[in-house]
Design an enzyme around this catalytic site. Structure first.
Site, short mmCIF file in Angstrom:
data_model
loop_
_atom_site.label_atom_id
_atom_site.label_comp_id
_atom_site.label_asym_id
_atom_site.label_seq_id
_atom_site.Cartn_x
_atom_site.Cartn_y
_atom_site.Cartn_z
N ASP A 64 -27.00 9.19 -24.35
CA ASP A 64 -28.05 7.59 -24.47
C ASP A 64 -28.99 7.53 -23.21
O ASP A 64 -30.12 7.32 -23.10
CB ASP A 64 -27.06 6.81 -24.41
CG ASP A 64 -26.16 6.60 -25.75
OD1 ASP A 64 -26.17 5.86 -26.55
OD2 ASP A 64 -25.58 7.53 -25.71
N ASP A 156 -34.28 3.37 -29.23
CA ASP A 156 -33.11 3.38 -29.30
C ASP A 156 -32.78 4.73 -28.66
O ASP A 156 -32.89 5.87 -29.59
CB ASP A 156 -32.63 3.03 -30.66
CG ASP A 156 -30.94 3.12 -30.72
OD1 ASP A 156 -30.42 3.40 -29.74
OD2 ASP A 156 -30.45 2.23 -31.59
N VAL A 158 -30.07 6.70 -28.45
CA VAL A 158 -29.04 7.13 -29.39
C VAL A 158 -28.74 6.05 -30.40
O VAL A 158 -28.09 5.34 -29.84
CB VAL A 158 -28.00 8.16 -28.70
CG1 VAL A 158 -27.06 8.69 -29.89
CG2 VAL A 158 -28.32 9.13 -27.72
N THR A 161 -24.34 5.90 -31.92
CA THR A 161 -23.77 6.71 -30.83
C THR A 161 -22.12 7.00 -31.37
O THR A 161 -21.82 8.18 -30.93
CB THR A 161 -23.60 5.68 -29.60
OG1 THR A 161 -24.97 5.61 -29.15
CG2 THR A 161 -22.83 6.71 -28.38
N ASP A 330 -32.77 -1.17 -33.46
CA ASP A 330 -31.97 -0.58 -34.53
C ASP A 330 -32.87 -0.31 -36.12
O ASP A 330 -32.20 0.11 -36.79
CB ASP A 330 -30.60 -1.45 -34.93
CG ASP A 330 -29.69 -1.00 -33.62
OD1 ASP A 330 -29.53 0.15 -33.38
OD2 ASP A 330 -29.04 -1.92 -33.36
N1 LIG Z 1 -20.87 -6.22 -34.98
C1 LIG Z 1 -22.08 -5.09 -35.24
N2 LIG Z 1 -22.62 -5.69 -36.42
C2 LIG Z 1 -23.46 -4.97 -36.75
N3 LIG Z 1 -24.15 -4.19 -36.03
C3 LIG Z 1 -23.55 -3.80 -34.78
C4 LIG Z 1 -22.57 -4.32 -34.48
N4 LIG Z 1 -22.22 -3.82 -33.11
C5 LIG Z 1 -23.06 -2.77 -33.12
N5 LIG Z 1 -24.06 -2.66 -33.96
C6 LIG Z 1 -25.30 -1.89 -33.95
O1 LIG Z 1 -25.21 -1.19 -35.22
C7 LIG Z 1 -25.62 0.15 -34.94
C8 LIG Z 1 -25.17 1.22 -35.53
O2 LIG Z 1 -25.51 0.92 -36.77
P1 LIG Z 1 -24.81 1.72 -37.95
O3 LIG Z 1 -25.61 1.47 -39.33
O4 LIG Z 1 -25.04 3.21 -37.58
O5 LIG Z 1 -23.47 1.51 -38.07
S1 LIG Z 1 -22.29 2.58 -38.22
O6 LIG Z 1 -21.85 3.13 -37.04
O7 LIG Z 1 -22.68 3.54 -39.28
O8 LIG Z 1 -21.02 1.67 -38.82
C9 LIG Z 1 -25.24 0.33 -33.25
O9 LIG Z 1 -26.43 1.06 -32.69
P2 LIG Z 1 -26.02 1.95 -31.53
O10 LIG Z 1 -25.54 1.28 -30.22
O11 LIG Z 1 -27.38 2.55 -30.93
O12 LIG Z 1 -25.41 3.16 -32.00
C10 LIG Z 1 -25.76 -1.24 -32.87
O13 LIG Z 1 -26.76 -1.48 -32.29
MG LIG Z 2 -28.70 1.64 -32.36
MG LIG Z 3 -28.37 3.28 -29.31
MG LIG Z 4 -25.20 1.42 -28.48
#
Ligand SMILES: Nc1ncnc2c1ncn2[C@@H]1O[C@H](COP(=O)(O)OS(=O)(=O)O)[C@@H](OP(=O)(O)O)[C@H]1O
Ligand SMILES: [Mg+2]
Ligand SMILES: [Mg+2]
Ligand SMILES: [Mg+2]
Length: 393
Positions: A64, A156, A158, A161, A330
């Protein structure tokens, strides 16, 4: 005659707008994908301790920070740091703590390992390796807070993650916003499988693929970079650059289009893997009501947007818990790619997502609904309205 030539020139100019930005963004995301692939391999083989926890307990890795530093450095180098403003997910707080020396060293090494390859991707790399301070500066330069006017990049480094550390799907997402509008989006999806059926093999993906095939076989091939410019009516994917290749634009790009399926009974619906990120029970009720019969395709990251844009699925929905505010990084790149591939993305009230209000998608009504076509989208919006009040969201 003169007037006609002027008009022709103008109409030619529109499609070319942002072409330098797109060119650099695609090359930078290609490099970021190759960086991520190396780090993910080292995580899976457990040769290094590169995963950390953030304050909200979400994971963050060497990849990241390294991607953020690399992309920030490449954009500044290509356009001049005074012209580059970036909104991005990571900051340097953790890295400047006394016990982070090892982590920071790993990041500097990873960034330099990646930047040394810049000429192969047609970009200029640094004359000497970046020092720790340069890397920290590149990460912390991504401190724009966005807003309604001017131009800024959204990164973003990664996305997904959690998927990344589990050896599964993840994405590198870069978009350019001008006066509140996403004008271009680039989405690197390094683990997107050649056969779309393999998208649903969560966690086991690597193991299954490596058992079935040797790494040299054709079916091992995976991953692409998807991209689109607002208003072009075109979206594209190009393969990831292999280790022995030199990047030549447009690198065997192929146009992509959304699926033409509009019968809900035949449509595939995707959603986040984690229940904490989107209510699986709410969408299960909806899906039943609309007549979507296929099992939901639960995939990490913005790879879900790519799946809709290239016609491998028809619907993506995300309903975060009340109080969670969606961040622009995102969604920005994925939204413009789906739109240009022919799809529709709105909130649950049918309004376009608003990227002009800072780092959050302020004013988002309930959740996000992305569809391959307007008919499916309309049906889902109506179904959400019908079942929202009886839901506990
Ligand atoms: N509580 C909550 N509710 C909704 N979304 C959240 C929450 N917490 C985090 N995030 C954000 O979700 C990103 C990942 O989304 P995804 O669609 O990949 O979700 S999942 O990992 O498949 O469940 C993730 O992106 P990354 O941090 O870049 O991985 C977050 O930005
Ligand atoms: Mg994200
Ligand atoms: Mg990210
Ligand atoms: Mg993240």
């Amino acid at each position: 005659m003169e007037d006609q030539r002027d008009m022709d020139f103008q109409s030619c100019e529109i499609p070319d707008k942002y072409s330098k930005e797109l060119d650099v963004a695609v090359r930078a995301v290609q490099m970021a994908c190759s960086l991520c692939q190396r780090v993910q391999e080292s995580i899976i083989s457990k040769t290094s301790d590169v995963v950390q926890s953030k304050e909200d307990n979400s994971p963050v890795t060497v990849a990241d920070w390294s991607v953020q530093a690399t992309v920030s450095w490449l954009l500044s180098e290509s356009f001049g740091s005074e012209n580059v403003s970036i909104v991005a997910e990571e900051d340097v707080q953790t890295l400047t703590k006394a016990d982070s020396a090892g982590l920071l060293e790993a990041i500097v090494r990873t960034v330099n390992r990646c930047l040394v390859e810049a000429p192969r991707f047609g970009l200029k790399g640094p004359e000497t390796g970046l020092r720790t301070l340069d890397v920290l500066k590149s990460i912390s330069r991504c401190n724009s807070i966005g807003g309604p006017s001017g131009r800024f990049w959204v990164l973003d480094p990664v996305d997904g993650t959690l998927g990344f550390v589990r050896g599964d799907q993840y994405a590198v997402a870069l978009a350019l916003i001008e006066d509140g509008e996403v004008v271009l989006g680039v989405l690197g999806c390094p683990n997107y499988p050649l056969k779309k059926e393999w998208l649903s093999y969560q966690h086991r993906y690597y193991r299954i693929v490596s058992k079935l095939t040797s790494p040299t076989s054709e079916s091992w091939d995976k991953g692409f970079v998807a991209y689109a410019r607002k208003g072009s009516g075109e979206a594209w994917t190009q393969p990831l650059l292999k280790d022995d290749q030199v990047f030549v634009w447009p690198n065997s790009a192929m146009p992509i289009k959304v699926s033409s399926i509009d019968n809900p009974a035949l449509a595939t619906f995707c959603e986040p893997v984690e229940k904490a990120n989107s209510s699986h029970s709410f969408t299960a009720g909806l899906v039943h009501g609309i007549g979507l019969r296929n099992q939901p395709l639960r995939v990490y990251s913005m790879v879900k947007y790519a799946a809709i844009a290239r016609g491998d699925a028809e619907v993506f929905m995300k309903f975060a818990r009340a109080g969670y505010k969606e961040k622009i990084w995102d969604h920005a790149a994925g939204v413009v790619i789906i739109q240009e591939a022919g799809g529709v993305v709105t909130d649950a009230g049918g309004c376009l997502l608003d990227f002009s209000k800072g780092i959050y998608l302020e004013g988002l009504d309930r959740g996000i609904i992305a569809c391959s076509g307007a008919d499916l989208h309309d049906k889902i919006i109506k179904a959400v309205d019908a079942s929202w009040n009886s839901s506990s969201l």
